[in-house]
Design a protein around this motif. Sequence first.
Motif, PDB file in Angstrom:
ATOM      1  N   UNK A   1      34.915  34.712  41.381  1.00 23.13           N
ATOM      2  CA  UNK A   1      35.955  33.701  41.186  1.00 23.13           C
ATOM      3  C   UNK A   1      37.285  34.038  41.852  1.00 23.13           C
ATOM      4  N   UNK A   2      37.332  35.066  42.673  1.00 21.93           N
ATOM      5  CA  UNK A   2      38.574  35.411  43.332  1.00 21.93           C
ATOM      6  C   UNK A   2      39.396  36.400  42.529  1.00 21.93           C
ATOM      7  N   UNK A   3      40.526  36.827  43.118  1.00 20.50           N
ATOM      8  CA  UNK A   3      41.346  37.892  42.531  1.00 20.50           C
ATOM      9  C   UNK A   3      42.460  37.356  41.624  1.00 20.50           C
ATOM     10  N   UNK A   4      42.944  36.160  41.889  1.00 17.89           N
ATOM     11  CA  UNK A   4      44.147  35.684  41.210  1.00 17.89           C
ATOM     12  C   UNK A   4      43.919  35.440  39.720  1.00 17.89           C
ATOM     13  N   UNK A   5      42.807  34.828  39.357  1.00 18.70           N
ATOM     14  CA  UNK A   5      42.543  34.477  37.958  1.00 18.70           C
ATOM     15  C   UNK A   5      42.546  35.703  37.051  1.00 18.70           C
ATOM     16  N   UNK A   6      41.754  36.755  37.334  1.00 16.03           N
ATOM     17  CA  UNK A   6      41.799  37.923  36.448  1.00 16.03           C
ATOM     18  C   UNK A   6      43.144  38.638  36.469  1.00 16.03           C
ATOM     19  N   UNK A   7      43.860  38.567  37.602  1.00 13.51           N
ATOM     20  CA  UNK A   7      45.172  39.201  37.678  1.00 13.51           C
ATOM     21  C   UNK A   7      46.139  38.555  36.684  1.00 13.51           C
ATOM     22  N   UNK A   8      46.111  37.246  36.601  1.00  9.85           N
ATOM     23  CA  UNK A   8      46.986  36.531  35.660  1.00  9.85           C
ATOM     24  C   UNK A   8      46.614  36.848  34.210  1.00  9.85           C
TER      25      UNK A   8
END
Length: 541
Positions: A85-92
């Motif tokens: 799902x990409x990097x941004x979602x878990x980072x947030x």
Amino acid sequence: MFSTLAGNNERSATFGFRNNGGQLFIHFILAVLIGVTLKLTIFKDALLAASSTSSTHTEKTSFLIPFGFTKAFSNLAVGRISDLHGRKLPHCFGWIAGICLGCLLLAVASRATDDDDDDTLTWYVIANIFLGAQQGWTWTTNIFMFLDVLGPDNRALASGISNSVGYLSSAITAYAAAALSVQDAFHGVLWSSVAGLVISLFVMKDTSDFVRLETSSEIINPNSENEDAETQDDATADCVADDELGEKWNESSQPHEDIKPDPLVVPPLAGEYELVSFSSKMNTPSMTQQQQQQQYQHTSVAIPSSFIAVLRQTCWNNSSTAILLISGLMTNLITSLAWGLVIIWARQQSLSEFQVANISSAFTFSKAFMMILASRMSDTRHIRKPILVGGFLTTMVGLIITALADYDQPLVAGTMNHRIYWFLLVGGIIIGCGIGSVYCVMAGAMSDHTPAVDRACAIGIYKLWRDSGYAVGGLLTGILADVFHGSFVMTTLIVTGMVGILVLCLVKYYHEGIMPPPPHQHQQLMVEQPPEQELRRYSIT
């Protein structure tokens, strides 16, 4: 390093510093905030543990256990989620956990009294669950994004930059943590997390385009344009590099007599699928190699392996990655010694909070400096093993010097604290140099043995092992200190012996790796005139 991918419906992505300065600066800022949050919490936890009335060292170092295990399993989860799902979602989500951490710490600090000191420490231990989640989700994805943007030529450097920036900010924050009250320090945790969430949501961009760029470059074999089918089969057999597998390859992978495989398709690893195209549109003599590559880029995508397949390959099938997992655990076991028992023991020897901050910062500064130096050297000179062995040997020297702080204490009054301080300071600097040398090189070495499409998952597994070292170290050092009746020198020397055994295993089992061809299915996407194709499975078991 500066390759570009431009799709019909995608923005172009370019590896390197030059064209990504703005986004790299955002990642720098986020790494700073991650380091600030870590040190404001961990340093205050250690000081509170040193002043607590707990009767055993195991209880005093227990704050590292929930932090380590939570961070470890967060890394495992975030690796797989980042691949899908990409990097941004878990980072947030990591910054949201940081906000919860700050709120809980402030609530506990506001109700703390001297009478319920042990109960307060218990709540701080529970709060470290949120710290582990915050660090696992934010810092891991921050490293992923540096790896994505800087490309395959700078793998160790990318990890080194993220970790160095975070640990430098952490080292500086140690002085603030020593000077600030508990309430003020935990307010810093809360507002750092709020700032990180706002930047991540509204300024930071996801790096999925860079992953697609690197994946597409792995799919293509640019050196095989003029090879015939027989040469292609020979090169493929060489990729297997195992006598038994090679025999099975020769028995089961002979090409069809009337079909010539597409020279642009890299042969798969054992037991995987290869999509072979026979379209004249894809492979006409009039097409240049660049045109064939562009056509293949726009019609093929790589599918990540299953989690179980990556786990089995990383933990068992590959001896190099297996020893890297154990090495990662050992690095943070040593770090937990520096963050936990060293600080607690130093405070028990009546060192001031400023002196303890100096010892903690010396370890962190040297660690951050060596991360950049060693990671850059390993990338430019294409070496990992000598740096890993040398780094752990350096760590052993630092541990021996640290242990001497508790040996042959002087009889002259007033000189004991001065002697202990300098032994711990010098030992911390040398340990930091050793740990910093190996910390990011191991992440680069893991990437060497893992295709880009599975990198986040594999590094997540590596960081599961590595960050479990915080918990294992917090538990083990506390137990050893209790078994040896609080002997700091014996505890430290036993850890030194464990590092020595690890060095011998590295020498025997680790082998320098190169990026393998992608071992996964390649699914052909529909185009206006889809090429004729055949799905062929190599029966290598």
